[in-house]
Design a protein around this motif. Structure first.
Motif: not given
Ligand code: PYC
Length: 442
Positions: A148-158
């Motif tokens: 994940a390279h962005s906050d929104s990608a982090m949200r999807t990973m979570r």
């Protein structure tokens, strides 16, 4: 029989193929079975499949497409349901379509409960498949990172991690430091452009030998009486009213009341024959491999934002891919643009690869669906079954698609695991949105 020795003879599965000199100077003999095979005039059938000569006038089931999915379906029809009067028709050669054109990643860290349950069953089947098919599929559990390279990608990973854990799938969110320890050669700042913030780590993520999967299923089906006809093209499907009656091939007509389309990349060509509309659109999916390198990467790395995925094969090659081409196209041509773009992203992740050569590239044709989930099961045409819409996610589903399609065909009832993937979901507004779990953005 002795064969003259030559140093550095090639190895085939660890057995000297031709001749070599032992350390003490004596000559190593070519295995007798190989010599016999080489010298005989009438070659026996290949070790893997019987090669049937004639098509029969009718079969209980015709499977169109001898890729992994079609052959797995044939195998489970024969093994689990005792249905062996089956022909698998292949316009080219076994495993020559998308089965031989992917990057062999197996995982179950999907986003929707429907996807997670389905791919989890596939991973379980894969884990026992070498034993089941009595063939070494080089199934290798590596661990799979989706960066994940962005906050929104982090949200999807979570989000994915939580759904996965709910279904007992090993998936968790990892922070930068843990990733850096596990993948020491990766530049965590990606050249300063796209720093890695975290990743979804999926321990069961694996790779396998794709050709062997097709060959193993083919052999298992063929040993149980299924006929595999290569170089046999389906030119039409005959129907009476709304019921399938048989298929026209370039070798003649076959009567058959059950026909399955397992032709990812050619689905619209087959569905047109029964006047069935699907939302499938064909896009090329390209991939490539590098020259062999010393082992440095024992996990699978995926970056959705950089549009790249990579693993290192047991031969040391980097196996790499990206997202589908930008425009729909029915073609397996490879492009320089693709390699150039991929190399750029790979160098962000692994800058030391600058001098490494790409030795092969290829493309497959991906059946893309609007929700990034497959289309499976019975259709409004009686006797016509679909195993399609495999986009960029088909290889990993090979065992579960075979098993659930075989059940569906044998019972004329969609298997529980594939009901969410029915064709009618598009008109029912019941999509299975898996775009967030596709390996790369599209
Ligand atoms: O879905 O894991 C995946 C995948 C890998 C490469 C293309 N798709």
């Amino acid at each position: 029989m002795g064969i003259q020795a030559r140093k550095g003879a090639p190895l085939l599965f660890g057995t000297p193929v031709f001749h070599s000199k032992k350390q003490d100077g004596s000559v190593r003999l070519m295995p007798f079975r190989l010599v016999k095979q080489a010298l005989r005039k009438n070659k026996p059938d290949s070790r893997f499949f019987k090669t049937p000569t004639d098509l029969q006038s009718s079969y209980d089931v015709v499977i169109i497409g001898a890729g992994g999915h079609g052959l797995a379906c044939a195998y489970y029809l024969a093994r689990d349901h005792g249905i062996t009067n089956v022909a698998v028709l292949e316009q080219g050669y076994i495993g020559g379509g998308n089965t031989g054109r992917n990057t062999t990643i197996v995982r179950s860290n999907y986003l929707t409960p429907e996807g997670v349950r389905f791919y989890d069953e596939s991973v379980r089947l894969f884990q026992d498949l070498s034993e089941d098919l009595d063939l070494n599929l080089f199934y290798s559990t590596r661990g799979h990172f989706t960066l994940a390279h962005s906050d929104s990608a982090m949200r999807t990973m979570r989000w994915r991690a939580e759904v996965n854990k709910h279904y007992d799938i090993e998936s968790e969110l990892w922070g930068r430091d843990d990733i850096a320890r596990a993948v020491p050669f990766m530049d965590m700042d990606c050249g300063g452009q796209h720093p890695v913030l975290g990743a979804l780590y999926h321990a069961p993520g694996a790779v396998a030998r794709h050709d062997a999967v097709a060959w193993g299923y083919g052999r298992g089906a063929s040993n149980r009486g299924v006929e595999i006809h290569q170089k046999t093209k389906v030119c039409g499907i005959r129907m009476i009213g709304n019921q399938v009656e048989g298929v026209d091939t370039d070798r003649g007509f076959i009567a058959c009341k059950k026909v399955v389309s397992c032709v990812a990349g050619s689905t619209p060509r087959i569905t047109d024959m029964v006047r069935l509309r699907t939302p499938v659109e064909i896009r090329p999916l390209q991939a490539c491999v590098s020259e062999p390198l010393k082992p440095f990467l024992d996990t699978i790395i995926v970056s959705g934002s950089l549009h790249v995925y990579v693993s290192q094969s047991s031969r040391g090659e980097l196996v790499m891919g990206a997202s589908v081409d930008r425009a729909p196209l029915h073609s397996t041509r490879s492009t320089f643009d693709f390699v150039e773009d991929l190399a750029d992203k790979m160098l962000d992740l692994f800058p030391f690869l600058g001098g490494v050569k790409i030795v092969r590239q290829w493309a497959g044709m991906a059946d893309m669906t609007p929700d990034f989930a497959p289309i499976m099961g019975t259709t409004p045409i009686y006797g016509f079954y679909l195993d399609a819409g495999w986009g960029t996610w088909g290889f990993k589903a090979t065992p579960v698609s075979g098993k659930t399609m075989a059940y569906t065909i044998a019972n004329d009832d969609d298997h529980e695991l594939i009901k969410p993937f029915r064709l009618s979901r598009f008109s029912e507004y019941a999509l299975v949105g898996e775009k967030g779990a596709a390996s790369v953005g599209h």
